[in-house]
Enzyme design. Sequence first.
Site, PDB file in Angstrom:
ATOM      1  N   CYS A   2       0.523  -1.175  -0.067  1.00 62.01           N
ATOM      2  CA  CYS A   2       0.088   0.227   0.130  1.00 62.01           C
ATOM      3  C   CYS A   2       1.022   1.103   0.746  1.00 62.01           C
ATOM      4  CB  CYS A   2      -0.618   0.003   1.180  1.00 62.01           C
ATOM      5  SG  CYS A   2      -2.101  -1.146   1.654  1.00 62.01           S
ATOM      6  N   SER A 364      11.138 -11.592  -5.840  1.00 61.70           N
ATOM      7  CA  SER A 364      12.354 -11.276  -6.424  1.00 61.70           C
ATOM      8  C   SER A 364      13.263 -11.835  -6.095  1.00 61.70           C
ATOM      9  CB  SER A 364      12.304  -9.688  -7.065  1.00 61.70           C
ATOM     10  OG  SER A 364      13.241 -10.019  -5.641  1.00 61.70           O
TER      11      SER A 364
END
Length: 632
Positions: A2, A364
């Site tokens: 967010c 990642s």
Amino acid sequence: MCGIAGIFHLSDQANIDAGLIAQMNDRQIHRGPDAGDYFFDPGVALAHRRLSIIDLEGSPQPMLSADKRACVVFNGEIYNFKELHQELAAKGYKFNTHGDTETILNAYLEWGEECVHKLRGMFAFAIWDRQKQSLFIARDRLGIKPFFYSLLPNGEFIFGSELKVITAHPAFDKTLRNTTIEDYFSLGYIPEPHTIYHNAFKLDPGHTLTLHKGDNGLPASKEYWDVPIDYANPLDQKEIDEQLIERLKEAVDIRMVADVPLGSFLSGGVDSSAVVAMMSQLQSEPVNTCAIGFDVKEFNETEYAQSVADRYHTNHRVEIVGQDDFDLVDQLAHLYDEPYADSSAIPTYRVCQLARKHVTVALSGDGGDELFAGYSRYIRHQLEEKVRNILPLGVRKPLFSPLGKYYPKLDWAPRFLRAKTTFQSMAMDTVEGYHNTMSILRTDERAKLFSEDYKRSLNGYNSLEVFKKYGDKVKHLDETKIAQYIDMKTYLVGDILTKVDRASMAHSLEVRVPIIDHKFVEWAFNVPTDKNLAHGIGKLSFKKALEPHLPHDVLYRKKMGFAVPLANWFRGPLKDRLYDGVLSKKMTESGYFNEKHLRRLIDDHVTGRRDNSASLWTLMMFESFLRQQKAS
């Protein structure tokens, strides 16, 4: 994942202008397009933009505690929230939601500021405590999630997930900080805790900050965690072999919880391939993977990514980026809000764009090189240190300083002949030599670049001070661990994690980083250097552990990186843009630069006498920032 924002007046109890906080919050709508809401108390306004990942409908923010005492705005993910939920429920805390936000809130009510020690994940949050009339702020241990703040002259403390939230406040002073311009042209980014602006800051990773009504100015932040630097019990080979894969798999596993589609980046390098291998062993259905390739062979790693995708039967998607993909140049300044010179931001933006078409969460492999000594520069640094240990500084300095000064900059020559930086570093101590290696423009080059007036304004400041601050803390470690520690405090957070956060959030994509799970870091930093660097191979302990899981060519091929063909761009399609931008009035009249040297840098590159592409990109990104700042 967010965006958060807020205004906290240290003394005034008047209501905060709802239009103002909305204006600030709207600057980061890309971080949370699913929802946005506000909380107001006298002298307090908290704002939130939501990207729904877990408990899609049940965890609105800002969130009040059940007893109405505290309110939180939170950006990130807490991976152990279910365990904490159970622990807190057993203590009598009520939960109205099934997400991690309420867990943070109740953890604060139970343990106060010590709650951060309980949290495992990536986070930046602010909690308004009505009872204490205080604002408690925390950032995760490695700095995966950002937190910017400023104290305005009128007593308003303002904060946000991006710098553009801060600059949206009309009372914010956009005066630039002189020393961070020196930092930027040395490192290519602006290291924590400063920003490009004199009166805006980044909360350091692993730090908290508490403000109370009535405070006169900003209190100092407090460190609650650091990379373990006592290094008291280095791991032996048996422990590494037995534990590395299981510990990595556990760090990956807890990041696979999501109520939305999830996948992984797969560049073809060791780290992202390792993450995909672990994910594939943890779920029955194929992993969603994505890769960006280039139509220039020496920059293209897609064949290695494909070999991993084939081995694990992933749902693999590839897009090829053309060598003329420079349309993003003007967008980068807006994306990063301050000068940022890592050109791999372009392919990072593209791979996030590709991933978001298919998933909302992507894992990642960032952090593996810093944690396991995977960069080739660590090997060179180690070799330089061997000479330093043989020859005292009193011998090295008069021997190597003249060589460093007069040896030509042979960019076109084989690497063993490009010794200028090495000669310079050999005349320096360990930390100064590593700083010289890491600098885009070295100290002597910055002296030519900057105007005399600007150099005088620095009062002797050099970006080396950033490295010394961290190097002094770990001077008892070996030279490679010192370099790794400095990188984790500077390059990892200021460059790598910044790049991924802004590029991913521009597409409303959440990226999770298992290799720098703090528990994994605490374990892995105790792998001895001789287990990581041996026989001219970096990251050896990591690679050996992964041999049963990945192809040999992926593990032991030469590292390529995520580069773009800048040198060719500046001699071809971006040549006019280079002259127009770097020699624009904004640059030449800024007072920072020696105009003749700016022109020399461009001319030498365009004619092929030098490869100044890294320096010129750094200048172009600074010009883009100046242009954007004036327009905003």
